[in-house]
Design an enzyme around this catalytic site. Structure first.
Site, short mmCIF file in Angstrom:
data_model
loop_
_atom_site.label_atom_id
_atom_site.label_comp_id
_atom_site.label_asym_id
_atom_site.label_seq_id
_atom_site.Cartn_x
_atom_site.Cartn_y
_atom_site.Cartn_z
N SER A 82 3.77 6.14 -13.08
CA SER A 82 3.69 5.84 -11.39
C SER A 82 3.51 7.19 -10.76
CB SER A 82 4.99 5.27 -11.12
OG SER A 82 5.04 5.71 -9.45
N ASN B 110 7.14 2.30 -18.38
CA ASN B 110 6.37 3.04 -17.09
C ASN B 110 6.58 4.56 -17.07
OD1 ASN B 110 4.92 3.56 -14.84
ND2 ASN B 110 5.67 1.97 -13.37
N GLY C 241 -7.58 -3.37 -10.33
CA GLY C 241 -8.76 -3.64 -9.65
C GLY C 241 -9.44 -5.00 -9.96
N MET D 122 5.27 -6.69 -8.27
CA MET D 122 5.13 -7.63 -7.16
C MET D 122 6.50 -8.30 -7.10
SD MET D 122 3.57 -9.91 -5.32
CE MET D 122 1.93 -10.05 -5.64
N ASP D 123 7.30 -8.68 -8.37
CA ASP D 123 8.45 -9.10 -8.40
C ASP D 123 9.75 -8.09 -9.34
OD1 ASP D 123 10.69 -10.80 -8.29
OD2 ASP D 123 10.03 -12.32 -9.55
N THR E 240 -4.47 0.11 -16.58
CA THR E 240 -3.65 1.25 -16.09
C THR E 240 -2.75 1.08 -14.88
OG1 THR E 240 -5.56 1.71 -14.39
CG2 THR E 240 -5.76 2.68 -16.66
N THR F 276 9.13 -2.40 -11.58
CA THR F 276 9.96 -1.47 -12.53
C THR F 276 11.10 -1.33 -12.26
OG1 THR F 276 7.97 -0.03 -12.94
CG2 THR F 276 10.11 1.08 -13.11
#
Length: 340
Positions: A175, A172, A297, A64-65, A245, A86
């Site tokens: 992705s 991470n 979710g 988001m940021d 996740t 990321t």
């Protein structure tokens, strides 16, 4: 009420333009009287996680940021922590536009952003400028043009630079939008990466006089055997936490919807059950030795409680936050308080 009006306007816009509009609005209004439109007073509900005391169990998920530009604005909404990134060692533009798609009937989002960010040095400047005192997790990754075999070096560069500014560091490797990245979740590549990061953590703890925990963010698209192997590697390398996740490549529950066939990772409500099942399996494999942040979710307080019941100690939201607004933060914290 205000968020529903703002959402109505933003949902008429291209998703990525709406994202930038929202971030720019937060940057312009944070720490001003105008933050009254989204700021929330939330009573503390502290959680001990990875040796850090968080003010409440609800965080903002990474993505988001990405560049840490709106830390004060998101903190005012009541998030117990904010995971920025990321971030990669060097700035990169990410994948070609368009790369962000709403699946409104399913309350889902597909993205193939590709780690677009302004680089780790820019992020650090923003972390230094933040005034709120928010607890910050920094999500680190590798540049797209760095070969997978040398990806470890990018993670070590980022870790070295962000260490003193982070409450924790998220690694991470899950992705789906960076070619070859998910291969780091398996076998010798994973063991080598985790071992190197753990050794770096030890050096940095001595250098800075503080211990910053590290957590691994995993994909939902894993077999039971793969989850077990990841858990074994986390325990072997004495990692501090896991984040389960990331987005999924599956299209279960959204087939036939507009944008469902777009390439990228699916998040939002359609990911919820899959993410929760991975948390449950991972928790069983870890056997209480390593704590988990549950993400993927969450669209309601009940979804968050399901993740805690599956074995998570804290939760993060992103797509559900877009669809439900800041009220979701407060709803989850209240539900967690009752659950105790």
């Amino acid at each position: 009420m205000f968020y529903k009006l703002a959402q109505k306007v933003m949902f008429q816009m291209d998703p990525e333009k709406a994202h930038h509009f929202a971030l720019n609005s937060l940057m312009a209004t944070a720490n001003t009287p105008l933050d009254c439109f989204y700021a929330q007073k939330i009573a503390p509900s502290p959680v001990e996680f990875m040796g850090v005391t968080f003010p409440n169990p609800v965080g903002l998920a990474a993505g988001m940021d990405k560049d840490g530009e709106c830390i004060d604005g998101f903190h005012a909404m009541g998030f117990g922590h904010i995971e920025v990134g990321t971030v990669t060692p060097r700035p990169q533009p990410g994948n070609d536009l368009p790369r962000l798609f709403r699946l409104k009937p399913a309350k889902g989002i597909i993205n193939r952003m590709g780690f677009n960010n302004k680089g780790v040095d820019n992020l650090i400047a923003n972390l230094k400028a933040a005034k709120s005192g928010a607890l910050i997790g920094v999500n680190i990754g590798k540049n797209k043009d760095t070969p997978v075999e040398q990806g470890k070096d990018d993670y070590l560069i980022c870790m070295d630079k962000v260490y003193e500014y982070a409450a924790y560091i998220a690694v991470n490797i899950s992705s789906p939008n960076t070619p070859g990245l998910r291969s780091l979740q398996y076998g010798d590549l994973l063991d080598d990466l985790l071992g190197s990061l753990k050794a770096k953590q030890k050096d940095l703890a001595q250098k800075h006089g503080k211990y910053v925990p590290i957590a691994l963010k995993i994909a939902p698209d894993l077999s039971d055997e793969e989850i077990q192997k990841i858990a074994d590697s986390l325990i072997k390398n004495q990692f501090d936490g896991a984040i389960a996740t990331n987005t999924t490549l599956s299209r279960d529950g959204v087939s036939g919807l507009m944008n469902a066939n777009e390439t990228g990772g699916l998040s939002g409500k359609p990911l919820n059950l899959l993410s929760t099942s991975v948390i449950k399996k991972l928790s069983s494999c870890l056997n209480g030795q390593i704590p988990i942040i549950g993400v993927g979710g969450i669209n309601s307080a009940a979804d968050a409680i399901d993740k805690l019941d599956a074995g998570a100690s804290m939760v993060q939201i992103y797509s559900g936050f877009i669809y439900q607004g800041p009220k979701l933060i407060k709803d989850i914290i209240e539900a967690c308080r009752v659950r105790k």
